[in-house]
Design a protein around this motif. Sequence first.
Motif, PDB file in Angstrom:
ATOM      1  N   TYR A   6     -36.230   1.813   6.531  1.00 47.94           N
ATOM      2  CA  TYR A   6     -36.887   1.786   5.151  1.00 47.94           C
ATOM      3  C   TYR A   6     -36.252   2.693   4.192  1.00 47.94           C
ATOM      4  N   ALA A  50     -29.093  -2.119   4.864  1.00 45.85           N
ATOM      5  CA  ALA A  50     -29.101  -3.284   5.202  1.00 45.85           C
ATOM      6  C   ALA A  50     -28.420  -3.793   6.808  1.00 45.85           C
ATOM      7  N   CYS A 107     -44.640 -10.582  -3.882  1.00 50.07           N
ATOM      8  CA  CYS A 107     -44.443 -10.293  -2.559  1.00 50.07           C
ATOM      9  C   CYS A 107     -45.489  -9.303  -2.321  1.00 50.07           C
ATOM     10  N   THR A 125     -44.137  -4.901   2.825  1.00 51.46           N
ATOM     11  CA  THR A 125     -42.703  -5.374   3.112  1.00 51.46           C
ATOM     12  C   THR A 125     -42.075  -4.349   3.344  1.00 51.46           C
ATOM     13  N   HIS A 126     -41.023  -4.350   4.341  1.00 53.23           N
ATOM     14  CA  HIS A 126     -40.142  -3.137   4.307  1.00 53.23           C
ATOM     15  C   HIS A 126     -38.748  -3.416   3.830  1.00 53.23           C
ATOM     16  N   GLU A 127     -38.696  -4.595   2.950  1.00 58.92           N
ATOM     17  CA  GLU A 127     -37.414  -5.014   2.364  1.00 58.92           C
ATOM     18  C   GLU A 127     -37.252  -4.153   1.035  1.00 58.92           C
ATOM     19  N   LYS A 152     -35.786  -4.891  -1.728  1.00 59.85           N
ATOM     20  CA  LYS A 152     -35.696  -5.424  -2.664  1.00 59.85           C
ATOM     21  C   LYS A 152     -35.957  -6.854  -2.625  1.00 59.85           C
ATOM     22  N   CYS A 153     -36.219  -7.828  -3.810  1.00 53.00           N
ATOM     23  CA  CYS A 153     -36.345  -9.102  -3.512  1.00 53.00           C
ATOM     24  C   CYS A 153     -35.285 -10.083  -2.891  1.00 53.00           C
ATOM     25  N   ARG A 154     -35.328 -11.092  -2.494  1.00 53.28           N
ATOM     26  CA  ARG A 154     -34.471 -11.956  -1.817  1.00 53.28           C
ATOM     27  C   ARG A 154     -33.445 -12.264  -2.969  1.00 53.28           C
ATOM     28  N   ARG A 177     -27.284   2.409   1.242  1.00 57.68           N
ATOM     29  CA  ARG A 177     -27.750   1.048   1.067  1.00 57.68           C
ATOM     30  C   ARG A 177     -27.265   0.340   2.250  1.00 57.68           C
ATOM     31  N   GLY A 179     -31.835  -1.755   8.871  1.00 55.88           N
ATOM     32  CA  GLY A 179     -33.119  -2.172   8.738  1.00 55.88           C
ATOM     33  C   GLY A 179     -34.023  -1.035   8.552  1.00 55.88           C
TER      34      GLY A 179
END
Length: 211
Positions: A188, A183, A14, A18-20, A22-24, A179, A186
């Motif tokens: 960071y 979610a 990745c 990315t601003h995610e 963790k991984c999908r 967390r 959105g």
Amino acid sequence: MNAGYVCTSCGAACAADTHEPKCRCGGLFELDFTPPAWDPARIDRSEWSIFRYRDFMAVDGDVWRSVTMGEGMTPVIEMDGRNGVLLKMDYAMPTLSFKDRGAATLVSHMLAIGVRTCVQDSSGNAGNSVAAYAARAGIACEIYVPEDTSPKKITMIESHGAKVHVVPGTRDHCADVCRAQVAERGAYYANHVYNPYFYEGVNNPCLKAEA
């Protein structure tokens, strides 16, 4: 940008912008970055912070210059009566904690990838550090702390302009609440356990050469 992410669970690659959090697949990211071979000639001795070692770090250009507050480079002293036992005086950091190393690196990365708002859960020290560096970078910051957090730590976090959310219950519950906000909104997740860039500031093996 000279690094990427790889998932520790499924191995997927990745981009590090990315601003995610963790991984999908739900796995956590780690940096896919190999520093060059150690060479003292590559230390920028004109810089008095951990970023003097930036040639060996996964940093994003020169953004760090507007974030650093001179973290690192703390004194090393010999312990009284214990010949050969050396102590690193990291209470001399800008926010009195070694976590400033990780916060400086993480917030520099956040600024480089366009983060405008961040959240973090903390029992105090990491939240204070991230709040201070986020303020320095002009990034809005919210810190979630468990209800038994020291009032003085809360005051320190708020002194940097961060919004503090005191969460009833345990430290783990506090993390869950934070967390959930990541979610839902959105924002960071500037977490010192999840985010690889925080680890880059505190665990990069090349930084162990720091004086």
